[in-house]
Design a protein around this motif. Structure first.
Motif, PDB file in Angstrom:
ATOM      1  N   PRO A  84       0.798  -1.225   0.000  1.00 28.16           N
ATOM      2  CA  PRO A  84       0.000   0.000   0.000  1.00 28.16           C
ATOM      3  C   PRO A  84       0.832   1.276   0.000  1.00 28.16           C
ATOM      4  CG  PRO A  84       0.150  -0.837   2.218  1.00 28.16           C
ATOM      5  CD  PRO A  84       0.876  -1.824   1.324  1.00 28.16           C
ATOM      6  N   ILE A  85       2.150   1.162   0.148  1.00 32.18           N
ATOM      7  CA  ILE A  85       2.938   2.390   0.264  1.00 32.18           C
ATOM      8  C   ILE A  85       3.390   2.890  -1.110  1.00 32.18           C
ATOM      9  CG2 ILE A  85       3.654   2.077   2.656  1.00 32.18           C
ATOM     10  CD1 ILE A  85       6.284   0.975   1.731  1.00 32.18           C
ATOM     11  N   LYS A  86       3.379   4.219  -1.225  1.00 31.64           N
ATOM     12  CA  LYS A  86       3.788   4.857  -2.473  1.00 31.64           C
ATOM     13  C   LYS A  86       4.567   6.131  -2.135  1.00 31.64           C
ATOM     14  CE  LYS A  86      -0.770   6.995  -2.921  1.00 31.64           C
ATOM     15  NZ  LYS A  86      -1.140   6.747  -1.562  1.00 31.64           N
ATOM     16  N   ALA A  87       5.211   6.670  -3.135  1.00 31.08           N
ATOM     17  CA  ALA A  87       5.985   7.897  -2.935  1.00 31.08           C
ATOM     18  C   ALA A  87       5.085   8.977  -2.354  1.00 31.08           C
ATOM     19  CB  ALA A  87       6.591   8.356  -4.258  1.00 31.08           C
ATOM     20  N   GLY A  88       5.604   9.672  -1.361  1.00 31.15           N
ATOM     21  CA  GLY A  88       4.864  10.736  -0.703  1.00 31.15           C
ATOM     22  C   GLY A  88       4.177  10.304   0.584  1.00 31.15           C
ATOM     23  N   ASP A  89       3.999   8.997   0.787  1.00 27.20           N
ATOM     24  CA  ASP A  89       3.369   8.513   2.014  1.00 27.20           C
ATOM     25  C   ASP A  89       4.253   8.806   3.217  1.00 27.20           C
ATOM     26  OD1 ASP A  89       1.151   7.516   0.737  1.00 27.20           O
ATOM     27  OD2 ASP A  89       1.757   5.417   0.873  1.00 27.20           O
ATOM     28  N   ARG A  90       3.593   8.994   4.351  1.00 26.26           N
ATOM     29  CA  ARG A  90       4.295   9.159   5.619  1.00 26.26           C
ATOM     30  C   ARG A  90       4.271   7.818   6.350  1.00 26.26           C
ATOM     31  NH1 ARG A  90       7.397  12.804   7.116  1.00 26.26           N
ATOM     32  NH2 ARG A  90       6.410  13.309   9.069  1.00 26.26           N
ATOM     33  N   VAL A  91       5.383   7.459   6.982  1.00 25.75           N
ATOM     34  CA  VAL A  91       5.496   6.188   7.688  1.00 25.75           C
ATOM     35  C   VAL A  91       6.133   6.396   9.055  1.00 25.75           C
ATOM     36  CG1 VAL A  91       5.578   4.730   5.621  1.00 25.75           C
ATOM     37  CG2 VAL A  91       7.707   5.683   6.534  1.00 25.75           C
ATOM     38  N   ALA A  92       5.889   5.422   9.940  1.00 25.51           N
ATOM     39  CA  ALA A  92       6.563   5.376  11.235  1.00 25.51           C
ATOM     40  C   ALA A  92       7.736   4.416  11.092  1.00 25.51           C
ATOM     41  CB  ALA A  92       5.607   4.897  12.321  1.00 25.51           C
ATOM     42  N   VAL A  93       8.885   4.817  11.608  1.00 19.25           N
ATOM     43  CA  VAL A  93      10.111   4.031  11.488  1.00 19.25           C
ATOM     44  C   VAL A  93      10.700   3.831  12.877  1.00 19.25           C
ATOM     45  CG1 VAL A  93      12.448   3.983  10.527  1.00 19.25           C
ATOM     46  CG2 VAL A  93      10.575   4.975   9.198  1.00 19.25           C
ATOM     47  N   ALA A  94      10.979   2.560  13.221  1.00 20.08           N
ATOM     48  CA  ALA A  94      11.673   2.256  14.471  1.00 20.08           C
ATOM     49  C   ALA A  94      13.167   2.259  14.171  1.00 20.08           C
ATOM     50  CB  ALA A  94      11.237   0.896  15.005  1.00 20.08           C
ATOM     51  N   MET A  95      13.907   3.061  14.921  1.00 19.75           N
ATOM     52  CA  MET A  95      15.360   3.122  14.773  1.00 19.75           C
ATOM     53  C   MET A  95      15.963   2.385  15.966  1.00 19.75           C
ATOM     54  SD  MET A  95      15.671   7.102  13.418  1.00 19.75           S
ATOM     55  CE  MET A  95      16.765   7.475  14.709  1.00 19.75           C
ATOM     56  N   TYR A  96      16.875   1.432  15.691  1.00 21.12           N
ATOM     57  CA  TYR A  96      17.467   0.621  16.752  1.00 21.12           C
ATOM     58  C   TYR A  96      18.939   0.394  16.433  1.00 21.12           C
ATOM     59  CZ  TYR A  96      16.718  -3.065  13.307  1.00 21.12           C
ATOM     60  OH  TYR A  96      16.734  -3.802  12.162  1.00 21.12           O
ATOM     61  N   ALA A  97      19.624  -0.314  17.308  1.00 18.25           N
ATOM     62  CA  ALA A  97      21.056  -0.612  17.147  1.00 18.25           C
ATOM     63  C   ALA A  97      21.849   0.678  16.970  1.00 18.25           C
ATOM     64  CB  ALA A  97      21.296  -1.574  15.991  1.00 18.25           C
ATOM     65  N   ASP A  98      21.671   1.580  17.942  1.00 27.33           N
ATOM     66  CA  ASP A  98      22.359   2.877  17.900  1.00 27.33           C
ATOM     67  C   ASP A  98      22.104   3.611  16.584  1.00 27.33           C
ATOM     68  OD1 ASP A  98      23.445   2.672  20.472  1.00 27.33           O
ATOM     69  OD2 ASP A  98      25.137   1.496  19.716  1.00 27.33           O
ATOM     70  N   ASN A  99      20.843   3.587  16.156  1.00 23.34           N
ATOM     71  CA  ASN A  99      20.391   4.248  14.928  1.00 23.34           C
ATOM     72  C   ASN A  99      21.086   3.714  13.685  1.00 23.34           C
ATOM     73  OD1 ASN A  99      18.625   5.726  16.474  1.00 23.34           O
ATOM     74  ND2 ASN A  99      19.899   7.542  16.531  1.00 23.34           N
ATOM     75  N   GLN A 100      21.465   2.444  13.708  1.00 21.10           N
ATOM     76  CA  GLN A 100      22.051   1.804  12.537  1.00 21.10           C
ATOM     77  C   GLN A 100      21.060   0.847  11.875  1.00 21.10           C
ATOM     78  OE1 GLN A 100      25.181   2.674  11.285  1.00 21.10           O
ATOM     79  NE2 GLN A 100      24.763   4.251  12.793  1.00 21.10           N
ATOM     80  N   GLY A 101      19.946   0.550  12.550  1.00 20.69           N
ATOM     81  CA  GLY A 101      18.907  -0.314  11.993  1.00 20.69           C
ATOM     82  C   GLY A 101      17.604   0.457  11.894  1.00 20.69           C
ATOM     83  N   TYR A 102      16.882   0.254  10.799  1.00 20.96           N
ATOM     84  CA  TYR A 102      15.644   0.993  10.561  1.00 20.96           C
ATOM     85  C   TYR A 102      14.555   0.016  10.118  1.00 20.96           C
ATOM     86  CZ  TYR A 102      19.068   4.724  10.479  1.00 20.96           C
ATOM     87  OH  TYR A 102      20.091   5.568  10.793  1.00 20.96           O
ATOM     88  N   LEU A 103      13.413   0.040  10.815  1.00 14.17           N
ATOM     89  CA  LEU A 103      12.290  -0.826  10.508  1.00 14.17           C
ATOM     90  C   LEU A 103      11.079   0.032  10.202  1.00 14.17           C
ATOM     91  CD1 LEU A 103      10.845  -3.609  10.458  1.00 14.17           C
ATOM     92  CD2 LEU A 103      10.462  -3.311  12.915  1.00 14.17           C
ATOM     93  N   VAL A 104      10.567  -0.039   8.966  1.00 11.65           N
ATOM     94  CA  VAL A 104       9.356   0.685   8.601  1.00 11.65           C
ATOM     95  C   VAL A 104       8.196  -0.133   9.154  1.00 11.65           C
ATOM     96  CG1 VAL A 104       7.953   1.601   6.723  1.00 11.65           C
ATOM     97  CG2 VAL A 104      10.453   1.600   6.522  1.00 11.65           C
ATOM     98  N   ILE A 105       7.509   0.415  10.179  1.00 13.22           N
ATOM     99  CA  ILE A 105       6.503  -0.369  10.889  1.00 13.22           C
ATOM    100  C   ILE A 105       5.072  -0.121  10.425  1.00 13.22           C
ATOM    101  CG2 ILE A 105       7.878  -0.849  12.909  1.00 13.22           C
ATOM    102  CD1 ILE A 105       6.619   1.484  14.323  1.00 13.22           C
ATOM    103  N   ASP A 106       4.771   1.064   9.909  1.00 15.39           N
ATOM    104  CA  ASP A 106       3.401   1.291   9.441  1.00 15.39           C
ATOM    105  C   ASP A 106       3.301   2.611   8.703  1.00 15.39           C
ATOM    106  OD1 ASP A 106       0.743   0.608   9.017  1.00 15.39           O
ATOM    107  OD2 ASP A 106       0.343   0.251  11.136  1.00 15.39           O
ATOM    108  N   ARG A 107       2.237   2.707   7.937  1.00 14.64           N
ATOM    109  CA  ARG A 107       1.893   3.949   7.257  1.00 14.64           C
ATOM    110  C   ARG A 107       1.110   4.805   8.244  1.00 14.64           C
ATOM    111  NH1 ARG A 107      -1.577   4.062   1.830  1.00 14.64           N
ATOM    112  NH2 ARG A 107      -2.972   3.077   3.297  1.00 14.64           N
ATOM    113  N   ILE A 108       1.310   6.120   8.187  1.00 13.96           N
ATOM    114  CA  ILE A 108       0.578   7.014   9.097  1.00 13.96           C
ATOM    115  C   ILE A 108      -0.213   8.037   8.327  1.00 13.96           C
ATOM    116  CG2 ILE A 108       2.061   6.707  11.085  1.00 13.96           C
ATOM    117  CD1 ILE A 108       3.521   9.237  10.304  1.00 13.96           C
TER     118      ILE A 108
END
Length: 108
Positions: A84-108
């Motif tokens: 469902p994600i497309k250019a321009g969408d806003r998402v929530a991102v979990a940053m972990y491992a001292d901000n070296q890992g990024y997990l896109v968790i959901d569209r907002i």
């Protein structure tokens, strides 16, 4: 830095949760999708760089994936759910491992 985990989506998610755990060092940030999957690019608010597909992991419900469904009580069929994600969408991102890992968790 992409987290490479073997196995199916459920085992990948479990492994990722084990990796992140109840870590107080996990931050949730907002980001904008610059390019959709499979060559995703995102820009996290207040960060000067763009992240690409090698830098992020995207939750299954935001990627193309297959599901078994029944329609009107009929036989079980497999269907493909498109991302469902497309250019321009806003998402929530979990940053972990001292901000070296990024997990896109959901569209907002």
């Amino acid at each position: 830095m992409a987290l490479l985990i073997e196995g199916g989506p459920v085992s990948q998610f479990k492994a990722l949760v084990r990796e992140i755990g109840h870590n107080k060092d996990v931050d949730i940030e907002f980001a904008t999708i610059l390019a959709p999957l499979p060559d995703i690019r995102i820009k996290i608010d207040n960060m000067p760089i763009e992240l690409d597909a090698d830098d992020v992991t995207v939750c299954e419900h935001l990627r193309d994936h297959k599901r078994e469904v029944t329609i009107n009580g009929g036989e079980v069929v497999e269907m493909t759910v498109m991302s469902p994600i497309k250019a321009g969408d806003r998402v929530a991102v979990a940053m972990y491992a001292d901000n070296q890992g990024y997990l896109v968790i959901d569209r907002i």
